[in-house]
Scaffold this active site. Structure first.
Site, mmCIF file in Angstrom:
data_model
loop_
_atom_site.group_PDB
_atom_site.id
_atom_site.type_symbol
_atom_site.label_atom_id
_atom_site.label_comp_id
_atom_site.label_asym_id
_atom_site.label_seq_id
_atom_site.Cartn_x
_atom_site.Cartn_y
_atom_site.Cartn_z
ATOM 1 N N ASP A 1 -1.189 -6.282 -0.529
ATOM 2 C CA ASP A 1 -1.364 -5.658 0.898
ATOM 3 C C ASP A 1 -2.949 -5.236 1.002
ATOM 4 O O ASP A 1 -3.467 -4.708 0.159
ATOM 5 C CB ASP A 1 -0.611 -4.306 0.865
ATOM 6 N N ASP B 1 0.815 -0.998 0.142
ATOM 7 C CA ASP B 1 0.005 -0.056 0.006
ATOM 8 C C ASP B 1 0.759 1.405 -0.163
ATOM 9 O O ASP B 1 0.219 2.327 -0.076
ATOM 10 C CB ASP B 1 -0.916 0.212 1.327
ATOM 11 N N SER B 2 1.999 1.167 0.089
ATOM 12 C CA SER B 2 3.170 2.298 -0.437
ATOM 13 C C SER B 2 2.905 2.660 -1.640
ATOM 14 O O SER B 2 3.192 3.860 -2.030
ATOM 15 C CB SER B 2 4.697 1.761 -0.206
ATOM 16 N N GLU C 1 8.991 -4.008 10.441
ATOM 17 C CA GLU C 1 9.397 -2.439 9.795
ATOM 18 C C GLU C 1 10.109 -1.574 10.684
ATOM 19 O O GLU C 1 9.394 -1.564 11.986
ATOM 20 C CB GLU C 1 8.098 -2.099 9.074
HETATM 21 O O1 KIV Z 1 3.530 -1.218 1.600
HETATM 22 C C1 KIV Z 1 4.746 -1.499 1.638
HETATM 23 O O2 KIV Z 1 5.377 -1.129 0.691
HETATM 24 C C2 KIV Z 1 5.110 -2.200 2.759
HETATM 25 C C3 KIV Z 1 6.562 -2.676 2.932
HETATM 26 C C4 KIV Z 1 7.309 -1.583 3.541
HETATM 27 C C5 KIV Z 1 6.763 -3.834 3.686
HETATM 28 O O3 KIV Z 1 4.305 -2.511 3.685
#
Ligand code: KIV
Length: 267
Positions: free
Chosen positions: A96, A57-58, A188
């Site tokens: 995610d 979700d980044s 994280e």
């Molecule tokens: O959303 C994402 O990219 C993540 C990573 C930082 C593990 O959850």
């Protein structure tokens, strides 16, 4: 029937590691995971020897330019998982679960099912959401946990686990997620000593980001790794400068169109 360890039946060509393989790799193989959000990146990463591709979700922050991952919806995740699944036909894809999409076990199962229908092989969620994890696994979908800094709920982006109380709480979250049946756990932004302790305490692989070297694997946001944005986080050493490459290509094209350099000339 789709179940833990199986490949997504909607992507029968996928031959990479299953969730069961990943869980069994603890102590045998260090895991490499990168994020991808689009077809060309997934196509390129699919042949890199990665164990997992995470449609994180980044997405909201590094791909869509939102201020927070909280602005990402299930629809957006499905849209990008579909694109990644078209490009990465072999590597295991983790989808995610976005913020506020798994507030109850029923909601969690509904969201996880949508992500799998879009092309994910497993899903990831943040925090010790044990009833939600149990319900998703019960529905036949493998789950990856995520402890430490939880961007969906923590306003402050700081390293976690510096006090004994905080370290103990993160450790307890990881143990609860492993006991609930998560096949791997992202750690994280956690103090390296604490991540090492968690890694020794749980029977499934831990995958760290800004959490030191004592985890069973590492994950990075691909945008940071390839230098696609001007200011990568301090803990990442980019291995390319895609931002500058795009500028150079754009400038070269504009100059060529205006006749300032002969067609086909570089710079
Ligand atoms: O959303 C994402 O990219 C993540 C990573 C930082 C593990 O959850």
């Amino acid at each position: 029937m789709y179940g833990p360890g199986d490949h997504n039946p909607l992507s029968p060509a996928r031959t990479g590691r299953t969730a069961t393989d990943i869980a069994a790799s603890k102590g045998e193989r260090r895991l490499a995971m990168l994020t991808a959000y689009d077809y060309p990146t997934a196509l390129a990463l699919d042949g890199c020897g990665l164990d997992l591709i995470l449609v994180g979700d980044s997405l909201g922050e590094v791909e869509l330019g939102f201020p927070s991952t909280r602005d990402v919806s299930v629809e957006m995740m499905c849209h990008h998982i579909r694109a990644v699944a078209h490009g990465a036909t072999r590597t295991h894809i983790v989808g995610d679960m976005p913020a506020d999409s798994y507030r109850t076990p029923d909601e969690a199962v509904a969201t996880a099912t949508r992500l799998v229908e879009a092309g994910a092989d497993s899903v990831k969620l943040e925090g010790a959401m044990v009833p939600e994890v149990l319900a998703i696994i019960d529905a036949g979908i493998p789950v990856m946990g995520h402890v430490g800094l939880l961007p969906q709920t923590h306003e402050e982006r700081r390293r976690r686990g510096k006090t004994p109380e905080e370290a103990e709480a993160i450790n307890a979250d990881a143990i609860a997620l492993a006991e609930a049946g998560c096949y791997a756990i992202v750690i994280e932004a956690v103090d390296p000593e604490v991540s090492g302790r968690i890694t020794a305490a749980v029977g499934v692989p831990t995958i760290g980001i800004a959490a030191g070297a004592e985890t069973d694997g590492q994950v990075l946001v691909s945008t940071d790794l390839i230098g696609q944005l001007p200011e990568p986080p301090r803990f990442v050493t980019p291995k390319a400068n895609v931002f500058q490459t795009v500028i150079d290509a754009g400038v070269a094209f504009a100059r060529e169109v205006r006749g300032e350099v002969p067609a086909g000339t570089r710079s």
